[in-house]
Structures are given as C-alpha cells and as structure tokens.
Design a protein around this motif. Structure first.
Motif, PDB file in Angstrom:
ATOM      1  N   HIS A 126      29.482 -15.609 -40.098  1.00 44.96           N
ATOM      2  CA  HIS A 126      29.940 -14.490 -40.014  1.00 44.96           C
ATOM      3  C   HIS A 126      28.902 -13.244 -39.842  1.00 44.96           C
ATOM      4  O   HIS A 126      29.313 -11.962 -39.671  1.00 44.96           O
ATOM      5  CB  HIS A 126      30.728 -13.942 -41.108  1.00 44.96           C
ATOM      6  N   GLY A 127      27.713 -13.611 -39.984  1.00 46.45           N
ATOM      7  CA  GLY A 127      26.789 -12.410 -39.957  1.00 46.45           C
ATOM      8  C   GLY A 127      26.533 -11.586 -41.190  1.00 46.45           C
ATOM      9  O   GLY A 127      25.505 -11.824 -41.927  1.00 46.45           O
ATOM     10  N   SER A 128      27.654 -10.842 -41.322  1.00 39.29           N
ATOM     11  CA  SER A 128      27.580 -10.238 -42.578  1.00 39.29           C
ATOM     12  C   SER A 128      29.112  -9.474 -42.858  1.00 39.29           C
ATOM     13  O   SER A 128      29.721  -9.427 -41.836  1.00 39.29           O
ATOM     14  CB  SER A 128      26.641  -8.903 -42.631  1.00 39.29           C
ATOM     15  N   GLU A 129      29.285  -9.103 -43.933  1.00 39.37           N
ATOM     16  CA  GLU A 129      30.537  -8.530 -44.331  1.00 39.37           C
ATOM     17  C   GLU A 129      30.629  -7.325 -43.432  1.00 39.37           C
ATOM     18  O   GLU A 129      32.051  -6.962 -42.717  1.00 39.37           O
ATOM     19  CB  GLU A 129      30.827  -7.913 -45.822  1.00 39.37           C
ATOM     20  N   ALA A 130      29.808  -6.226 -43.236  1.00 30.50           N
ATOM     21  CA  ALA A 130      30.024  -5.183 -42.313  1.00 30.50           C
ATOM     22  C   ALA A 130      30.401  -5.465 -40.962  1.00 30.50           C
ATOM     23  O   ALA A 130      31.200  -4.815 -40.295  1.00 30.50           O
ATOM     24  CB  ALA A 130      28.674  -4.391 -42.418  1.00 30.50           C
ATOM     25  N   ARG A 131      29.482  -6.782 -40.479  1.00 31.75           N
ATOM     26  CA  ARG A 131      29.977  -6.944 -39.037  1.00 31.75           C
ATOM     27  C   ARG A 131      31.304  -7.529 -38.943  1.00 31.75           C
ATOM     28  O   ARG A 131      31.752  -7.236 -37.699  1.00 31.75           O
ATOM     29  CB  ARG A 131      28.809  -7.969 -38.474  1.00 31.75           C
ATOM     30  N   THR A 132      31.705  -8.252 -39.623  1.00 33.55           N
ATOM     31  CA  THR A 132      33.069  -8.890 -39.742  1.00 33.55           C
ATOM     32  C   THR A 132      34.010  -7.761 -39.374  1.00 33.55           C
ATOM     33  O   THR A 132      34.896  -7.988 -38.856  1.00 33.55           O
ATOM     34  CB  THR A 132      33.312  -9.841 -41.027  1.00 33.55           C
ATOM     35  N   PHE A 133      34.021  -6.908 -40.565  1.00 32.03           N
ATOM     36  CA  PHE A 133      35.024  -5.709 -40.496  1.00 32.03           C
ATOM     37  C   PHE A 133      34.905  -4.907 -39.277  1.00 32.03           C
ATOM     38  O   PHE A 133      35.918  -4.567 -38.770  1.00 32.03           O
ATOM     39  CB  PHE A 133      35.068  -5.302 -41.730  1.00 32.03           C
ATOM     40  N   ALA A 134      33.846  -4.675 -38.904  1.00 30.10           N
ATOM     41  CA  ALA A 134      33.542  -3.759 -37.632  1.00 30.10           C
ATOM     42  C   ALA A 134      34.048  -4.588 -36.733  1.00 30.10           C
ATOM     43  O   ALA A 134      34.810  -3.871 -35.669  1.00 30.10           O
ATOM     44  CB  ALA A 134      31.963  -3.419 -37.648  1.00 30.10           C
ATOM     45  N   ALA A 135      33.813  -5.831 -36.418  1.00 25.19           N
ATOM     46  CA  ALA A 135      34.586  -6.547 -35.260  1.00 25.19           C
ATOM     47  C   ALA A 135      36.001  -6.607 -35.529  1.00 25.19           C
ATOM     48  O   ALA A 135      36.759  -6.395 -34.209  1.00 25.19           O
ATOM     49  CB  ALA A 135      34.051  -8.062 -35.353  1.00 25.19           C
ATOM     50  N   LEU A 136      36.590  -6.727 -36.686  1.00 22.01           N
ATOM     51  CA  LEU A 136      37.918  -6.957 -36.668  1.00 22.01           C
ATOM     52  C   LEU A 136      38.605  -5.524 -36.353  1.00 22.01           C
ATOM     53  O   LEU A 136      39.716  -5.587 -35.601  1.00 22.01           O
ATOM     54  CB  LEU A 136      38.375  -7.349 -38.140  1.00 22.01           C
ATOM     55  N   GLU A 137      38.043  -4.378 -36.666  1.00 22.10           N
ATOM     56  CA  GLU A 137      38.504  -3.109 -36.415  1.00 22.10           C
ATOM     57  C   GLU A 137      38.510  -2.783 -34.845  1.00 22.10           C
ATOM     58  O   GLU A 137      39.611  -2.474 -34.392  1.00 22.10           O
ATOM     59  CB  GLU A 137      37.536  -1.940 -37.077  1.00 22.10           C
ATOM     60  N   THR A 138      37.663  -3.303 -34.212  1.00 21.39           N
ATOM     61  CA  THR A 138      37.614  -3.468 -32.780  1.00 21.39           C
ATOM     62  C   THR A 138      38.629  -3.917 -32.214  1.00 21.39           C
ATOM     63  O   THR A 138      39.117  -3.605 -31.183  1.00 21.39           O
ATOM     64  CB  THR A 138      35.956  -3.628 -32.279  1.00 21.39           C
ATOM     65  N   MET A 139      38.467  -5.169 -32.547  1.00 21.81           N
ATOM     66  CA  MET A 139      39.847  -6.112 -31.971  1.00 21.81           C
ATOM     67  C   MET A 139      41.155  -5.658 -32.196  1.00 21.81           C
ATOM     68  O   MET A 139      42.055  -5.883 -31.436  1.00 21.81           O
ATOM     69  CB  MET A 139      39.519  -7.582 -32.689  1.00 21.81           C
TER      70      MET A 139
END
Length: 209
Positions: A126-139
């Motif tokens: 997942h890379g990191s928590e920040a990256r995961t949530f940023a990706a989900l927001e974009t999606m």
C-alpha cells in the motif's frame, strides 16, 4: 437446513459478510466461533486452516477471505444485483481488490499504530496510509459508488473497511469519504446485519459470564 452456512464471530470482519448475506437475501445458517476456542479446533480447522473467520460453505464448497466471499456471493446469487455484467467489471474488480489489498493493509497497520517510514514504503503493497487514502479519494471523486451510480459488493467491502476505521477512531475521514460511507450504509440490509451481530455479541457476553 439450508445449503449455505456462515462461519463468523460477531466482533470480526465477519460483519462484512453478514451484511453481504443480508443483501443477498437467501436463507443461511450461522455458526458462531470463539477466538482461541472453536475457531482454532476441529471441525473448523479443516474448513479454514488459517483458523480465522469469516468463511462460508455453499453446497459443499468452502470459500474463505472477505473479498473472495463477497465476489462469490454476488455471482452465486445474481438476482441480488450486487455485481455488474461480466463485460462491465473493471471498476468493480479494481475497488473490490483495492479494499482487500491497500485498504486492508492500511487498516491492519493502523491498528498497531505503524506507518512505514519513507525508506521502507516500497516494501509494502500500500506504500503508506497517506498514499492509500489519497488514491481512494481520487478513485471516488465524481462518482457515488465504485461502479458509478449503482451499489455493488465492492462498495459494501470498501465502505465496511472505512466504517470500521471511522467508528473506532482510527481515521477522521474526509467529507467525501464520510458521505460515501453514509450513502453505502443507508440500506435495510446493513441495518439488519448490524442488529444481528450486535445481538450475537451480547449473547456471547452473557454466555461467558
């Protein structure tokens, strides 16, 4: 007797599958298992050698892992409308397995209060928590659900994971994510599932006292 058995503990990720089963709307039997007890002993150990829940047995076939069970039930009971047509499943699969991969990893690491340092993030899926949530927001930007304007099993899984984290104070949740979870859980099947598991958890406490 039914041909569908659900193995769970009401204080586990089995809550996700309980909701899925209530959405499907077919009769099923429930076997409640205990941590460190029946979950780690026969006959359940042979059903799931990982000795964890949830699992289902449908017509003699065992399915484990939350994403697999969600996908299986959506396909086994197409009348529930929880999966798009086979020709239109790109977003469905993307969100379903995002939940079982990056989001699940974030959930688990968040529970032990660990976020990979920058020099170790490449080692984690997942890379990191920040990256995961940023990706989900974009999606999720510009759409009500994973597949646009319709609720599917993918939303059930993603919203469950986010809902757990928000409920237990693991994340605050952005306005977009809060609205998404509220939209997905505003369903009779979700409310039935929560009531069933709440009552089951209370019964287990009474039996243990």
């Amino acid at each position: 007797m039914t041909d569908l058995t659900f193995y769970t503990n009401p204080q586990s990720r089995g809550q996700i599958i309980r909701w899925m089963l209530e959405e499907v709307g077919v009769p099923y039997e429930t076997e409640i298992l205990t941590y460190g007890g029946s979950m780690t002993a026969e006959p359940y150990k042979s059903i799931n050698p990982m000795m964890k829940v949830p699992a289902i047995r449908h017509r003699g076939t065992v399915v484990t892992e939350v994403a697999a069970i969600c996908a299986y039930l959506a396909d086994a009971f197409p009348e529930a409308g929880l999966a798009p047509a086979l020709t239109d499943r790109a977003d469905y699969y993307r969100f379903l397995f995002f939940a079982s991969g990056p989001l699940e990893m974030t959930f688990s690491l968040k529970a032990i209060q660990y976020d990979p340092p920058a020099d170790k993030q490449a080692m984690f899926g997942h890379g990191s928590e920040a990256r995961t949530f940023a990706a989900l927001e974009t999606m999720l930007t510009g759409r009500d659900y994973a597949c646009g304007d319709r609720f599917t099993a993918a939303d059930l899984y993603v919203a469950s994971q986010l809902g757990f984290m928000m409920t237990f104070g693991m994340i605050e949740g952005t306005p977009l994510l809060k609205a998404y979870v509220a939209r997905c859980t505003d369903r009779e099947a979700y409310r039935r599932a929560k009531q069933i598991d709440t009552e089951a958890a209370e019964a287990m406490k009474t039996d243990a006292s």
